[in-house]
Motif scaffolding. Structure first.
Motif, PDB file in Angstrom:
ATOM      1  N   ILE A 353       0.866  -1.188   0.000  1.00  0.00           N
ATOM      2  CA  ILE A 353       0.000   0.000   0.000  1.00  0.00           C
ATOM      3  C   ILE A 353       0.897   1.231   0.000  1.00  0.00           C
ATOM      4  O   ILE A 353       1.785   1.351   0.850  1.00  0.00           O
ATOM      5  CB  ILE A 353      -0.930   0.024   1.228  1.00  0.00           C
ATOM      6  N   ARG A 354       0.648   2.137  -0.951  1.00  0.00           N
ATOM      7  CA  ARG A 354       1.413   3.378  -1.039  1.00  0.00           C
ATOM      8  C   ARG A 354       0.474   4.560  -0.836  1.00  0.00           C
ATOM      9  O   ARG A 354      -0.579   4.626  -1.473  1.00  0.00           O
ATOM     10  CB  ARG A 354       2.119   3.497  -2.391  1.00  0.00           C
ATOM     11  N   VAL A 355       0.887   5.481   0.028  1.00  0.00           N
ATOM     12  CA  VAL A 355       0.139   6.719   0.272  1.00  0.00           C
ATOM     13  C   VAL A 355       1.053   7.874  -0.115  1.00  0.00           C
ATOM     14  O   VAL A 355       2.094   8.086   0.507  1.00  0.00           O
ATOM     15  CB  VAL A 355      -0.295   6.840   1.742  1.00  0.00           C
ATOM     16  N   ARG A 356       0.646   8.607  -1.165  1.00  0.00           N
ATOM     17  CA  ARG A 356       1.498   9.682  -1.673  1.00  0.00           C
ATOM     18  C   ARG A 356       0.756  11.007  -1.624  1.00  0.00           C
ATOM     19  O   ARG A 356      -0.444  11.077  -1.892  1.00  0.00           O
ATOM     20  CB  ARG A 356       1.933   9.396  -3.113  1.00  0.00           C
ATOM     21  N   ASP A 357       1.503  12.057  -1.264  1.00  0.00           N
ATOM     22  CA  ASP A 357       0.982  13.420  -1.370  1.00  0.00           C
ATOM     23  C   ASP A 357       1.928  14.213  -2.253  1.00  0.00           C
ATOM     24  O   ASP A 357       2.934  13.695  -2.735  1.00  0.00           O
ATOM     25  CB  ASP A 357       0.848  14.063   0.023  1.00  0.00           C
ATOM     26  N   HIS A 358       1.599  15.474  -2.498  1.00  0.00           N
ATOM     27  CA  HIS A 358       2.407  16.327  -3.377  1.00  0.00           C
ATOM     28  C   HIS A 358       2.923  17.540  -2.626  1.00  0.00           C
ATOM     29  O   HIS A 358       3.018  18.644  -3.173  1.00  0.00           O
ATOM     30  CB  HIS A 358       1.579  16.753  -4.594  1.00  0.00           C
ATOM     31  N   GLY A 359       3.274  17.314  -1.352  1.00  0.00           N
ATOM     32  CA  GLY A 359       3.791  18.400  -0.525  1.00  0.00           C
ATOM     33  C   GLY A 359       5.307  18.504  -0.578  1.00  0.00           C
ATOM     34  O   GLY A 359       5.952  17.990  -1.499  1.00  0.00           O
ATOM     35  N   PRO A 360       5.909  19.143   0.435  1.00  0.00           N
ATOM     36  CA  PRO A 360       7.370  19.351   0.450  1.00  0.00           C
ATOM     37  C   PRO A 360       8.169  18.116   0.828  1.00  0.00           C
ATOM     38  O   PRO A 360       9.398  18.155   0.808  1.00  0.00           O
ATOM     39  CB  PRO A 360       7.545  20.449   1.511  1.00  0.00           C
ATOM     40  N   GLY A 361       7.502  17.031   1.166  1.00  0.00           N
ATOM     41  CA  GLY A 361       8.227  15.804   1.487  1.00  0.00           C
ATOM     42  C   GLY A 361       8.484  15.650   2.971  1.00  0.00           C
ATOM     43  O   GLY A 361       8.256  16.555   3.779  1.00  0.00           O
TER      44      GLY A 361
END
Length: 444
Positions: A353-361
């Motif tokens: 399961i991968r949970v990704r966002d597009h923030g600063p890391g």
């Protein structure tokens, strides 16, 4: 300007060598020095002994020649000369004092010369001049050859002994290091002394016993701190619940909303601290069920936030604890919503399961050391949670036998200092679920 190399540069320039080779080299060096010293002593002692024998033989011959000369008046003995002009000055001086003497002279182009001289009647000097015999030279050469072979054998034998002893010590130290690393990873039942084994006791056993004692003391201290934390959080539950109930009875208004918000945050903090304490105690056990992972994640995420995109690349059936898996998933989503930027994407591929966002890391310290309690993902802690979400997620993943990793997304080929284009948390569910004791089943 000269300086001292420090840090990673010095580590790269350092040459890593095994203990067995260091010990072997040391024994070989000492063996070589001892062998050379003994060879020189034996060679010189043998040479001196042979020269003494040759001088004694020359002295006996010169006495026989002296008696013959006094009877016949002629030097009728082999290698005998009268008033030899090549007589060494030191020997001539002794004879002029009326003494019979022998003398050895060394010449670099060949072996030593043996001289013997005695004064005779008429003021003459009777002398005998012989060289070092070929037999003596051959014996000395054979002795030197034997000493060289013996020295080489000593060095090789010492090296082999050093490799053997150093290898055994190195293996014990490697076992001790592996056991210490297991202890550092949280395996409290590992003991360094049991890991190294062996019947012979040496300093390695003392080191192992000291490490075990240190680990036991540290474990006891951590357990005491965990109990104190759990007791404090447990004692806070009642007053916090009462505070929240009292706040709900206040008249509507902005002050009441603020009090309720802080009371709810305090209750959440107390519950999270209690959960962390339980997870640290290693007493939690998973209640296993068979579920379709993709369907489970899609339903839970849709109920949590319908705007989050869920993509099931490959469906799989897994045996896990749905409640704990949901806790991990929701904490990862909450962290992405709090510290990242939309869109948040969830991908299910097999058991991953991968949970990704597009923030600063993720911050670099989290990537290096993993989640830490009360350390948030931002420099400003106000209004950004209490930093227990990822700690609880990692603890619950550990109970599930899963592995939780974190990394930042950067374009391929960009330098390491380039700002991240997002963060991704990856949960790797195990192929074989943990048993009721928290361990994994042994497969044939």
């Amino acid at each position: 300007m000269r300086g001292i190399l420090r840090g990673p540069v010095a580590e790269r320039l350092a040459v890593r060598t095994g203990l067995r080779w260091k010990l072997s080299a040391a024994i070989a060096l000492v063996g070589a020095l001892v062998a050379v010293a003994l060879s020189l002593v034996v060679h010189n002692a043998a040479r001196v002994s042979m020269l003494d024998n040759a001088r004694d033989l020359a002295d006996e011959r010169i006495q026989i020649a002296q008696r013959n000369y006094e009877l016949t008046g002629k030097p009728n003995f082999p290698s005998i000369a009268v008033d030899d002009r090549h007589l060494p000055p030191a020997l001539r001086e002794k004879v002029e004092q009326g003494r019979r003497a022998t003398y050895v002279s060394d010449r670099p182009d060949r072996g030593p010369d043996i001289w013997a001289a005695v004064p005779v009647k008429g003021g003459h000097v009777l002398s005998l001049h012989t060289g070092f015999t070929d037999r003596s030279t051959d014996i000395l050469n054979d002795l030197d050859q034997a000493l060289v072979i013996g020295s080489i054998a000593v060095v090789l034998g010492g090296s082999a002994l050093g490799v053997l002893i150093g290898g055994q010590l190195s293996r014990r130290l490697r076992k001790a290091a592996a056991a210490a690393n297991q202890m550092a990873k949280g395996e409290t039942d590992v003991r360094v002394r049991d890991a190294i084994g062996g019947v012979v006791r040496d300093e390695t056993d003392d080191l192992a016993s000291a490490v075990d004692a240190m680990a036991d003391a540290l474990q006891q201290r951590l357990e005491a701190e965990r109990r104190v934390t759990a007791d404090i959080a447990h004692e806070l539950r009642t007053p916090v619940t009462g505070l929240l109930t009292a706040a709900e009875l206040l008249p509507p208004g902005r002050p009441t909303e603020l009090v309720l918000d802080r009371a709810k945050a305090m209750r959440t903090l107390v519950e999270d601290v209690l959960e962390v304490a339980r997870l640290d105690g290693a007493s939690e056990r998973a209640e296993l069920q068979d579920i379709l992972l993709g369907e489970f994640v899609a339903r839970r995420v849709a109920a949590k936030d319908p705007q989050i995109e869920v993509r099931v690349v490959h469906e799989s059936e897994v045996m896990t604890d749905p409640r704990r898996l949901e806790r991990v998933l929701f904490n990862l989503l909450a962290n992405a919503a709090r510290h990242g930027k939309p869109p948040v994407q969830v991908t299910v591929e097999g058991r991953v399961i991968r949970v990704r966002d597009h923030g600063p890391g993720f911050p670099e310290d989290l990537l290096a050391d993993g989640p830490s309690r009360f350390r948030t993902g931002s420099a400003d802690r106000a209004g950004h949670g209490h930093g227990l979400g990822l700690t609880i997620a990692a603890g619950q993943a550990r109970v599930l036998g899963a592995r939780l990793t974190f990394r930042n997304i950067r374009p391929v080929g960009t330098p390491e200092g380039t700002p991240a284009e997002g963060a991704v948390a990856v949960l790797w569910l195990p192929e074989h679920a943990p048993t009721a004791t928290g361990s994994h089943p042994m497969l044939p």
